[in-house]
Design an enzyme around this catalytic site. Structure first.
Site, short mmCIF file in Angstrom:
data_model
loop_
_atom_site.label_atom_id
_atom_site.label_comp_id
_atom_site.label_asym_id
_atom_site.label_seq_id
_atom_site.Cartn_x
_atom_site.Cartn_y
_atom_site.Cartn_z
CE LYS A 43 64.99 41.30 62.97
NZ LYS A 43 65.26 41.22 64.54
CG ASP B 56 62.02 39.25 64.78
OD1 ASP B 56 62.59 39.82 65.69
OD2 ASP B 56 60.92 39.62 64.38
P1 NDP Z 1 56.80 35.50 68.13
O1 NDP Z 1 56.57 35.04 66.67
O2 NDP Z 1 57.27 34.37 69.10
O3 NDP Z 1 55.36 36.09 68.62
C1 NDP Z 1 54.95 37.16 68.17
C2 NDP Z 1 53.71 37.56 69.16
O4 NDP Z 1 53.21 38.77 68.89
C3 NDP Z 1 52.73 36.58 68.78
O5 NDP Z 1 51.74 36.38 70.27
C4 NDP Z 1 51.74 37.23 67.80
O6 NDP Z 1 50.42 36.94 67.61
C5 NDP Z 1 52.13 38.73 68.14
N1 NDP Z 1 52.06 39.44 66.88
C6 NDP Z 1 52.76 39.35 65.82
N2 NDP Z 1 52.64 40.48 64.80
C7 NDP Z 1 51.53 40.84 65.31
C8 NDP Z 1 50.65 41.81 64.73
N3 NDP Z 1 50.77 42.45 63.47
N4 NDP Z 1 49.66 42.11 65.59
C9 NDP Z 1 49.19 41.68 66.92
N5 NDP Z 1 49.92 40.77 67.22
C10 NDP Z 1 51.06 40.21 66.73
O7 NDP Z 1 57.74 36.54 68.01
P2 NDP Z 1 58.76 37.10 69.39
O8 NDP Z 1 58.41 36.98 70.62
O9 NDP Z 1 60.30 36.52 68.78
O10 NDP Z 1 58.79 38.64 68.73
C11 NDP Z 1 58.21 39.70 69.17
C12 NDP Z 1 58.70 41.07 68.96
O11 NDP Z 1 60.05 40.84 70.03
C13 NDP Z 1 59.25 41.43 67.83
O12 NDP Z 1 59.04 42.90 67.77
C14 NDP Z 1 60.55 41.09 67.77
O13 NDP Z 1 61.24 41.93 66.71
C15 NDP Z 1 61.19 41.41 68.93
N6 NDP Z 1 62.39 40.79 69.48
C16 NDP Z 1 62.57 39.51 69.23
C17 NDP Z 1 63.53 38.71 69.80
C18 NDP Z 1 63.90 37.56 69.82
O14 NDP Z 1 64.84 36.98 70.52
N7 NDP Z 1 62.82 36.68 69.57
C19 NDP Z 1 65.06 39.80 70.20
C20 NDP Z 1 64.56 41.20 70.03
C21 NDP Z 1 63.29 41.60 69.78
P3 NDP Z 1 49.87 35.85 66.56
O15 NDP Z 1 50.47 34.59 66.90
O16 NDP Z 1 48.66 36.12 66.47
O17 NDP Z 1 50.52 36.41 65.18
#
Ligand code: NDP
Length: 449
Positions: free
Chosen positions: A129, A169
Site C-alpha cells: 500500500k 484508494d
Molecule cells: P474516495 O476518495 O473515492 O471516496 C471516499 C469517500 O469517503 C468520500 O465520500 C469521502 O468524503 C469519505 N471520507 C474519506 N475520509 C473520510 C473521513 N475521514 N471522514 C468521513 N468521510 C470520509 O475513496 P474510495 O471510495 O476509493 O475508498 C473508500 C474506502 O474503500 C476506503 O476505506 C478505501 O481504502 C476502501 N477501498 C477502496 C478500493 C477502491 O478500489 N477504490 C478498494 C478496496 C477498498 P470527503 O470527500 O468529504 O472526504
C-alpha cells in the site's frame, strides 16, 4: 491484550514495541491475531518458522519527499509512502491513498490488510500500500498533475509489472492514475501497462475496474442474504461515503432491487426516501467534485441534508460502510441493531471499530469484513493485469461475471473456514484464517527470506 493465544500475544507485544504510535496498524494486526488461535494450535509450524512474526514486518518501507509547485508559484512539500508488505504470493499489489490523515501507521494497516485480502482472491498478488498526506481537495487539475508527477518520479524506482503494482484508494481515482501512469511511461520510455491498475479504458484499463469494489461488496452481501434465504429485493440500505466504492455499491444495490436511502461525505449525510438518484450524485461528486449537501439542494422533494451527525442513525436493514477506517463505532452499531439492521458489509477498509464488531457479533448481525467484502476491487485489478499481460481487453459482462464468481468463491471460502475452525457464521474469523493460510503456506515453501 485480552483474548490472544499466548504465543500470539508475544507476537503482538513485539509489534507494539517495534511500531510505536501506529494505532491503526496495531488494530489491524490484533484483529487478525485474535482469529488465529485455533490455527496455531492445529499448525504449530506457523509459529516455529516465525511465519506470523515475519508477516507482521513489511519486506520494505519507502518514505520520500514530494516537492511540487502550486498554481501561485509557491513550493509545497508532502511526504510519500510505499510499504511493500508481503510478496509471497505475487508482486506487491495495493492502492495509493492521498489524504491529509495519511502517515506510516495508516499505510501499514492498509498494507497488512491487503496481504490477506489478496490471498483470499486466490490470485497471484502480494500485499502493499502507499500514498501521501497530500490533499487533492480544492486543488486544480494542474496542481494535482504536478504533485502526481513528482510523486511518481520517486515511486518509479520501486514499482513495475513484476515488482509492485499500485492502484487507487481514497483521493486517487482515474485522474490521478492517468497522471501517474503518464509520468511513469515518460520516465521509463516503456508502455508498461501492467505497472498500475485502474487505468482508463482507452489506455490499458479494464471494464468493471471502476465499479468493482462497490459491486463486489454488494455481491458478497447478496451471498450472505441468499444463505439466509433472503435477497436485496425491497431492502432498505444505507451507504456511507459518496466516492468510488459508495457510488458503485449504490448502483448495484438498486440493480438488485434494494433502495439506498442515505449516503454521506465528511461534511454530513443526505437522506432521500425515494432512493438516491445516482445520476445526480455522480454529476455532483464525479463531474463537479462537489459535496453531498448539493444533492439535497438539487433534489428537493423528500430529501434532506444533515450537517455532521451520523449516517448510521438512518434506519436500514443493510449497512454498507464505504468511507474510511473506524467510521462506525460501538454507539453507531447499537443504533443500527436497534433499528433492525441485519447485515453489515464493509466496502471500506476496517470501517467498523472493535467495539462495533463486538456489538454486531453479540446481536447476531452478519458482518462481512473489508478484507473479504471489498476484495472485488483488487481482484478486478488482477484481471486488468491479466489483460495487460495478454494484450487483450474483455467485455463488460464477461468481466462482471468473473467478478461475481470471485466474490462467490470468497464468500464460500470464508463461510467454510469459519465452520471448520469452530465459528460458524463468523465471516471475520473465516476471512482472517482463510487469507492467512494461503499466504503462510507460501511463506513456508519459500524458506526464511
Ligand atoms: P474516495 O476518495 O473515492 O471516496 C471516499 C469517500 O469517503 C468520500 O465520500 C469521502 O468524503 C469519505 N471520507 C474519506 N475520509 C473520510 C473521513 N475521514 N471522514 C468521513 N468521510 C470520509 O475513496 P474510495 O471510495 O476509493 O475508498 C473508500 C474506502 O474503500 C476506503 O476505506 C478505501 O481504502 C476502501 N477501498 C477502496 C478500493 C477502491 O478500489 N477504490 C478498494 C478496496 C477498498 P470527503 O470527500 O468529504 O472526504
Amino acid at each position: 491484550m485480552p483474548g490472544l493465544d499466548e504465543q500470539l500475544h508475544h507476537v503482538y507485544e513485539e509489534v507494539l514495541r517495534r511500531n510505536p504510535g501506529e494505532q491503526e496498524f496495531h488494530q489491524a494486526v490484533h484483529e487478525v491475531l485474535h482469529s488465529l488461535g485455533p490455527v496455531v494450535k492445529k499448525h504449530p509450524e506457523y509459529v516455529d518458522a516465525a511465519v506470523i512474526k515475519r508477516l507482521c514486518e513489511p519486506e520494505r518501507q519507502i518514505i520520500f519527499r514530494v516537492p511540487w509547485v502550486d498554481d501561485a508559484g509557491q513550493v509545497q512539500m508532502n511526504r510519500g509512502f510505499r510499504v511493500q508488505f508481503n510478496s509471497a504470493l505475487g508482486p506487491f499489489k495495493g492502492g495509493l491513498r492521498f489524504h491529509p490523515s495519511v502517515y506510516l501507521g495508516i499505510i501499514k494497516f492498509l498494507g497488512f490488510e491487503q496481504i490477506f485480502k489478496n490471498s483470499l482472491t486466490g490470485m497471484p498478488i502480494g500485499g502493499g500500500k502507499g500514498g501521501s498526506d497530500f490533499d487533492p481537495k480544492g486543488r486544480s487539475d494542474a496542481e494535482v498533475m504536478r504533485f502526481c508527477q513528482s510523486f511518481m518520479t520517486e515511486l518509479s524506482r520501486h514499482v513495475g509489472e513484476y515488482t509492485d503494482v499500485p492502484a487507487g484508494d481514497i483521493g486517487v481515482g482515474g485522474r490521478e492514475i492517468g497522471f501517474l501512469f503518464g509520468q511513469y511511461k515518460r520516465m521509463t520510455n516503456r508502455y508498461e501497462s501492467g505497472v498500475l491498475t485502474g487505468k482508463g479504458l482507452t489506455w490499458g484499463g479494464s471494464q468493471v475496474r471502476r465499479e468493482a469494489t462497490g459491486y463486489g461488496t454488494v455481491f458478497f452481501v447478496d451471498e450472505i442474504l441468499k444463505a439466509k434465504g433472503e435477497s436485496f429485493e425491497g431492502k432498505r440500505v444505507v451507504v456511507s461515503g459518496s466516492g468510488n466504492v459508495a457510488t458503485y455499491a449504490i448502483e448495484k444495490v438498486h440493480q438488485l432491487g434494494g433502495v439506498v436511502v442515505a449516503c454521506s461525505d465528511s461534511s454530513g449525510y443526505v437522506v432521500d426516501e425515494d432512493g438516491i438518484d445516482l445520476e445526480l450524485l455522480k454529476e455532483i461528486k464525479e463531474v463537479r467534485r462537489g459535496r453531498v449537501n448539493e444533492y439535497a439542494e438539487a433534489k428537493g422533494n423528500r430529501t434532506h441534508f444533515v450537517d455532521g451527525g451520523s449516517v448510521w442513525d438512518v434506519p436500514c436493514q443493510v449497512a454498507l460502510p464505504s468511507a474510511t477506517q473506524n467510521e462506525l463505532g460501538g454507539a453507531a452499531a447499537i443504533q443500527l441493531v436497534k433499528n433492525g439492521c441485519q447485515v453489515v458489509g464493509e466496502g471500506a477498509n476496517m470501517p467498523v471499530t472493535p467495539e462495533g464488531v463486538k456489538v454486531f457479533g453479540d446481536a447476531g448481525v452478519r458482518l462481512a469484513p473489508g478484507k473479504a467484502a471489498n476484495a472485488g476491487g483488487v481482484a478486478t485489478s488482477a484481471l486488468e493485469m491479466q489483460q495487460n499481460a495478454s494484450r487483450d481487453s474483455w467485455g463488460f459482462e464477461f468481466t462482471e461475471d468473473k467478478l461475481a464468481g470471485i466474490m462467490r468463491n470468497i464468500h464460500d471460502r470464508c463461510a467454510e473456514t469459519a465452520e471448520e475452525y469452530g465459528s460458524p457464521g463468523n465471516y471475520v474469523v473465516g476471512a482472517n484464517i482463510a487469507g492467512f493460510i494461503r499466504v503462510a503456506d507460501a511463506m513456508l515453501a519459500l524458506g526464511v527470506i
